[in-house]
Motif scaffolding. Structure first.
Motif, PDB file in Angstrom:
ATOM      1  N   LEU A  83      53.069  13.312  37.533  1.00 36.22           N
ATOM      2  CA  LEU A  83      52.033  12.279  37.611  1.00 36.22           C
ATOM      3  C   LEU A  83      50.894  12.569  36.631  1.00 36.22           C
ATOM      4  CD1 LEU A  83      51.784  11.779  41.487  1.00 36.22           C
ATOM      5  CD2 LEU A  83      53.040  10.367  39.843  1.00 36.22           C
ATOM      6  N   SER A  84      50.514  13.840  36.518  1.00 35.20           N
ATOM      7  CA  SER A  84      49.445  14.216  35.583  1.00 35.20           C
ATOM      8  C   SER A  84      49.840  13.896  34.150  1.00 35.20           C
ATOM      9  CB  SER A  84      49.123  15.711  35.718  1.00 35.20           C
ATOM     10  OG  SER A  84      48.584  15.999  36.989  1.00 35.20           O
ATOM     11  N   ALA A  85      51.102  14.133  33.812  1.00 36.87           N
ATOM     12  CA  ALA A  85      51.567  13.844  32.457  1.00 36.87           C
ATOM     13  C   ALA A  85      51.537  12.345  32.175  1.00 36.87           C
ATOM     14  CB  ALA A  85      52.985  14.386  32.269  1.00 36.87           C
ATOM     15  N   VAL A  86      51.910  11.534  33.163  1.00 41.02           N
ATOM     16  CA  VAL A  86      51.860  10.079  32.995  1.00 41.02           C
ATOM     17  C   VAL A  86      50.422   9.618  32.782  1.00 41.02           C
ATOM     18  CG1 VAL A  86      52.195   7.877  34.192  1.00 41.02           C
ATOM     19  CG2 VAL A  86      53.974   9.634  34.287  1.00 41.02           C
ATOM     20  N   ILE A  87      49.506  10.126  33.595  1.00 41.01           N
ATOM     21  CA  ILE A  87      48.087   9.751  33.472  1.00 41.01           C
ATOM     22  C   ILE A  87      47.557  10.111  32.091  1.00 41.01           C
ATOM     23  CG2 ILE A  87      45.774  10.404  34.287  1.00 41.01           C
ATOM     24  CD1 ILE A  87      47.025  10.523  37.137  1.00 41.01           C
ATOM     25  N   ALA A  88      47.891  11.305  31.624  1.00 43.80           N
ATOM     26  CA  ALA A  88      47.434  11.737  30.297  1.00 43.80           C
ATOM     27  C   ALA A  88      48.034  10.868  29.200  1.00 43.80           C
ATOM     28  CB  ALA A  88      47.809  13.200  30.078  1.00 43.80           C
ATOM     29  N   ARG A  89      49.303  10.534  29.329  1.00 45.44           N
ATOM     30  CA  ARG A  89      49.984   9.746  28.291  1.00 45.44           C
ATOM     31  C   ARG A  89      49.365   8.360  28.144  1.00 45.44           C
ATOM     32  NH1 ARG A  89      54.563  11.142  29.699  1.00 45.44           N
ATOM     33  NH2 ARG A  89      55.255   9.427  31.047  1.00 45.44           N
ATOM     34  N   HIS A  90      48.901   7.791  29.254  1.00 49.02           N
ATOM     35  CA  HIS A  90      48.309   6.452  29.209  1.00 49.02           C
ATOM     36  C   HIS A  90      46.796   6.483  29.002  1.00 49.02           C
ATOM     37  CE1 HIS A  90      51.952   4.187  30.158  1.00 49.02           C
ATOM     38  NE2 HIS A  90      52.254   5.156  31.000  1.00 49.02           N
ATOM     39  N   GLY A  91      46.217   7.676  28.950  1.00 41.48           N
ATOM     40  CA  GLY A  91      44.781   7.785  28.755  1.00 41.48           C
ATOM     41  C   GLY A  91      43.968   7.236  29.907  1.00 41.48           C
ATOM     42  N   ALA A  92      44.539   7.261  31.111  1.00 45.36           N
ATOM     43  CA  ALA A  92      43.822   6.751  32.281  1.00 45.36           C
ATOM     44  C   ALA A  92      42.740   7.746  32.696  1.00 45.36           C
ATOM     45  CB  ALA A  92      44.789   6.529  33.441  1.00 45.36           C
ATOM     46  N   PRO A  93      41.569   7.265  33.071  1.00 49.87           N
ATOM     47  CA  PRO A  93      40.478   8.162  33.513  1.00 49.87           C
ATOM     48  C   PRO A  93      40.672   8.574  34.970  1.00 49.87           C
ATOM     49  CG  PRO A  93      39.710   5.894  33.560  1.00 49.87           C
ATOM     50  CD  PRO A  93      41.124   5.845  33.031  1.00 49.87           C
ATOM     51  N   TRP A  94      41.839   9.157  35.262  1.00 52.74           N
ATOM     52  CA  TRP A  94      42.235   9.529  36.611  1.00 52.74           C
ATOM     53  C   TRP A  94      42.571  11.016  36.647  1.00 52.74           C
ATOM     54  CZ3 TRP A  94      46.377   5.260  38.125  1.00 52.74           C
ATOM     55  CH2 TRP A  94      45.822   3.989  37.946  1.00 52.74           C
ATOM     56  N   HIS A  95      42.843  11.548  37.839  1.00 46.97           N
ATOM     57  CA  HIS A  95      43.307  12.921  37.944  1.00 46.97           C
ATOM     58  C   HIS A  95      44.183  13.092  39.187  1.00 46.97           C
ATOM     59  CE1 HIS A  95      39.854  13.214  40.722  1.00 46.97           C
ATOM     60  NE2 HIS A  95      40.309  14.389  41.145  1.00 46.97           N
ATOM     61  N   VAL A  96      44.841  14.222  39.268  1.00 45.23           N
ATOM     62  CA  VAL A  96      45.767  14.532  40.357  1.00 45.23           C
ATOM     63  C   VAL A  96      45.300  15.810  41.044  1.00 45.23           C
ATOM     64  CG1 VAL A  96      48.151  15.156  40.949  1.00 45.23           C
ATOM     65  CG2 VAL A  96      47.706  13.399  39.206  1.00 45.23           C
ATOM     66  N   VAL A  97      45.412  15.844  42.371  1.00 44.19           N
ATOM     67  CA  VAL A  97      45.073  17.030  43.164  1.00 44.19           C
ATOM     68  C   VAL A  97      46.275  17.363  44.046  1.00 44.19           C
ATOM     69  CG1 VAL A  97      43.476  18.054  44.828  1.00 44.19           C
ATOM     70  CG2 VAL A  97      42.647  16.351  43.207  1.00 44.19           C
ATOM     71  N   ARG A  98      46.564  18.646  44.173  1.00 44.00           N
ATOM     72  CA  ARG A  98      47.657  19.077  45.044  1.00 44.00           C
ATOM     73  C   ARG A  98      47.179  20.200  45.967  1.00 44.00           C
ATOM     74  NH1 ARG A  98      52.044  22.886  45.276  1.00 44.00           N
ATOM     75  NH2 ARG A  98      51.487  23.915  43.312  1.00 44.00           N
ATOM     76  N   VAL A  99      47.559  20.118  47.233  1.00 50.21           N
ATOM     77  CA  VAL A  99      47.349  21.195  48.193  1.00 50.21           C
ATOM     78  C   VAL A  99      48.696  21.456  48.850  1.00 50.21           C
ATOM     79  CG1 VAL A  99      46.150  21.963  50.268  1.00 50.21           C
ATOM     80  CG2 VAL A  99      44.940  20.596  48.567  1.00 50.21           C
ATOM     81  N   GLY A 100      49.417  22.448  48.354  1.00 53.94           N
ATOM     82  CA  GLY A 100      50.742  22.735  48.874  1.00 53.94           C
ATOM     83  C   GLY A 100      51.669  21.565  48.655  1.00 53.94           C
ATOM     84  N   ALA A 101      52.174  20.992  49.743  1.00 51.85           N
ATOM     85  CA  ALA A 101      53.128  19.886  49.666  1.00 51.85           C
ATOM     86  C   ALA A 101      52.455  18.530  49.593  1.00 51.85           C
ATOM     87  CB  ALA A 101      54.049  19.927  50.890  1.00 51.85           C
ATOM     88  N   ARG A 102      51.147  18.503  49.585  1.00 52.62           N
ATOM     89  CA  ARG A 102      50.380  17.254  49.587  1.00 52.62           C
ATOM     90  C   ARG A 102      49.830  16.988  48.184  1.00 52.62           C
ATOM     91  NH1 ARG A 102      47.258  14.817  53.988  1.00 52.62           N
ATOM     92  NH2 ARG A 102      45.607  13.473  53.158  1.00 52.62           N
ATOM     93  N   VAL A 103      50.086  15.789  47.658  1.00 52.16           N
ATOM     94  CA  VAL A 103      49.667  15.406  46.308  1.00 52.16           C
ATOM     95  C   VAL A 103      48.925  14.078  46.384  1.00 52.16           C
ATOM     96  CG1 VAL A 103      50.451  14.863  43.959  1.00 52.16           C
ATOM     97  CG2 VAL A 103      51.689  16.568  45.322  1.00 52.16           C
ATOM     98  N   GLU A 104      47.860  13.933  45.619  1.00 53.76           N
ATOM     99  CA  GLU A 104      47.163  12.656  45.514  1.00 53.76           C
ATOM    100  C   GLU A 104      46.821  12.384  44.060  1.00 53.76           C
ATOM    101  OE1 GLU A 104      43.748  12.200  48.023  1.00 53.76           O
ATOM    102  OE2 GLU A 104      44.796  12.894  49.829  1.00 53.76           O
ATOM    103  N   PHE A 105      47.008  11.133  43.631  1.00 56.03           N
ATOM    104  CA  PHE A 105      46.405  10.717  42.374  1.00 56.03           C
ATOM    105  C   PHE A 105      45.142   9.941  42.715  1.00 56.03           C
ATOM    106  CE2 PHE A 105      49.485   7.287  43.254  1.00 56.03           C
ATOM    107  CZ  PHE A 105      48.704   6.149  43.117  1.00 56.03           C
TER     108      PHE A 105
END
Length: 455
Positions: free
Chosen positions: A363-385
């Protein structure tokens, strides 16, 4: 195209995308629409639990079955399930050991208001998994948090609980406060409240140890109640030293430290507390702790238990105001034993962590590729964009990071392509049953949506 951007996306492009995806959803699920309409007159707001109205689709899909990490609706649509009951089925739908325990216990009765033989083993496994505590079983984490707060007040003789702005501890009345211009206020939007919630609670910002110290200095705080990581808003990670600081401040002020791991049980075996070596006075976990059977547990150290027994012995005769008839029923205890001994294992978490890392990186790679001003956070098995720049430091920043129009459109778009994520905060869980192919499909579908929105 409109020049106004929402999370980097032109507003009119987002509106057109959302309308197209809503129409696509409605067209693909005529049976669900008919079934929801037929039953609507019998339910408040048309649903059996009003939170269901918060899903962003034109109407709800009616679910036929779920197994592992897949969910199927009555229209025959099969989804890769990354919502997993908003953590309730984090270990997959109907894990085999839990399903087997349910079948076996059902033959012996569902509830007695007396302990079953499984009680001793469930207690042993709870202490082995989460750390040595004196445990109690509740039905929901909301109940468990409510009881923990009551015990903290009883043993300290103090009225207030300190919580963090934007926190989530279920629907406990006592924590329904927020910060407004630096002052604790009753959360706006509460229904049916007749008292000032600030009488029993004070709010601080997450990661603000100075603010916590100032609140504790008033001498009226019975306990700090916190998640190890802020969830159910946009995930906010603790600063280095934050939890050690909370522990030190609570000890010096004579307040208890309560850790609520109901969401952060995704962190690893024993939750964030065990993985990161935290030392709470009381501990709460619910949702998936019994493999999906409605169950929560709350525990306290020996020291707090002794203080509780003293306070309990000194109170007048009568109802303590804690506990419910169906809590600690034999079905819960059987499912606790099955989950803690056969499902919640180091091997399980290793699989989940590996898959969640793959998802987060993708997901982080997709966000970077599109230049979206977003980020991804992960805590163990839990992921959020998160549809805003990061990292976030506290609840105020998390509230501003929410982009409901973007999040609801993305949710429906992903669902239409076969991936279900949590509807409230872009949360995704990787279960022991989640396959690499499911993760890769979610990443590819996310890429396809961002290709449209950021073209």
């Amino acid at each position: 195209m409109s020049s106004e951007l929402i999370a980097g996306i032109p507003r009119d492009r987002l509106a057109a995308f959302a309308a197209t995806e809503a129409a696509r959803f409605a067209e693909s699920r005529p049976k669900s629409a008919k079934r929801m309409q037929a039953g609507a007159a019998h339910w408040l707001s048309g649903v059996p639990m009003h939170w269901m109205t918060d899903w962003p689709m034109p109407h709800l899909p009616v679910i036929e079955k779920a197994h592992g990490a897949k969910i199927t609706d009555i229209d025959g649509q099969v989804l890769d399930d990354f919502c997993l009951g908003d953590t309730g089925s984090m270990f997959g739908h109907s894990p085999a050991p839990v399903a087997r325990a349910i079948r076996q216990q059902a033959r012996r009765g569902l509830t007695y208001m007396l302990p079953s033989e499984a009680a001793a083993e469930a207690g042993r496994l709870l202490s082995q998994t989460f750390g040595p505590m004196r445990w109690q079983v509740a039905t929901t984490a909301t109940d468990a948090n409510r009881y923990a707060i009551r015990v903290a007040r009883a043993v300290t003789g103090r009225p207030k609980v300190l919580v963090f702005n934007g926190c989530y501890h279920g629907t406990v009345d006592d924590v329904m406060v927020a910060l407004a211009e630096g002052q604790t206020v009753t959360r706006p939007g509460l229904l049916g409240q007749i008292r000032d919630m600030t009488d029993g609670a004070v709010a601080c910002e997450f990661n603000d140890l100075a603010g916590v110290a100032a609140a504790l200095a008033q001498g009226d705080v019975a306990a700090i109640l916190t998640e190890p990581v802020m969830t159910n808003s946009c995930m906010v990670l603790p600063d280095p030293g934050f939890h050690a600081g909370l522990r030190d401040l609570a000890t010096k002020a004579g307040a208890l430290l309560i850790i609520d791991e109901t969401h952060t049980i995704s962190s690893g075996l024993g939750g964030y507390t065990r993985v990161h070596g935290l030392s709470p006075d009381m501990f709460v976990v619910g949702k998936c702790v019994a493999g999906g059977m409605p169950t929560a547990v709350w525990g306290m150290t020996d020291t707090v238990a002794q203080r509780y027994e003293t306070a309990n012995a000194a109170r007048p005769a009568g109802h303590s105001g804690m506990g419910t008839t169906l809590s600690a029923n034999p079905m819960q205890l059987a499912c606790l034993v099955a989950t803690l001994s056969e499902v919640m294992t180091p091997e399980t978490y290793a699989h989940m962590e590996k898959g969640a890392a793959r998802l987060s990186e993708g997901l982080s790679a997709v966000i970077a590729r599109h230049g979206a001003p977003w980020h991804v956070v992960r805590v163990g098995a839990r992921v959020e964009f998160i549809c805003a720049p990061g990292p976030l430091k506290n609840g105020a920043e998390a509230a501003h990071a929410h982009q409901p129009a973007v999040e609801s459109a993305l949710h429906t778009g992903l669902l239409n392509r076969g991936s279900l994520i949590a509807p409230f905060h872009n949360m995704m869980l990787v279960s022991p049953a989640t396959k690499k192919a499911q993760i890769d499909r979610l990443i590819a579908r996310f890429d396809a949506l961002l290709t449209q929105l950021f073209a």
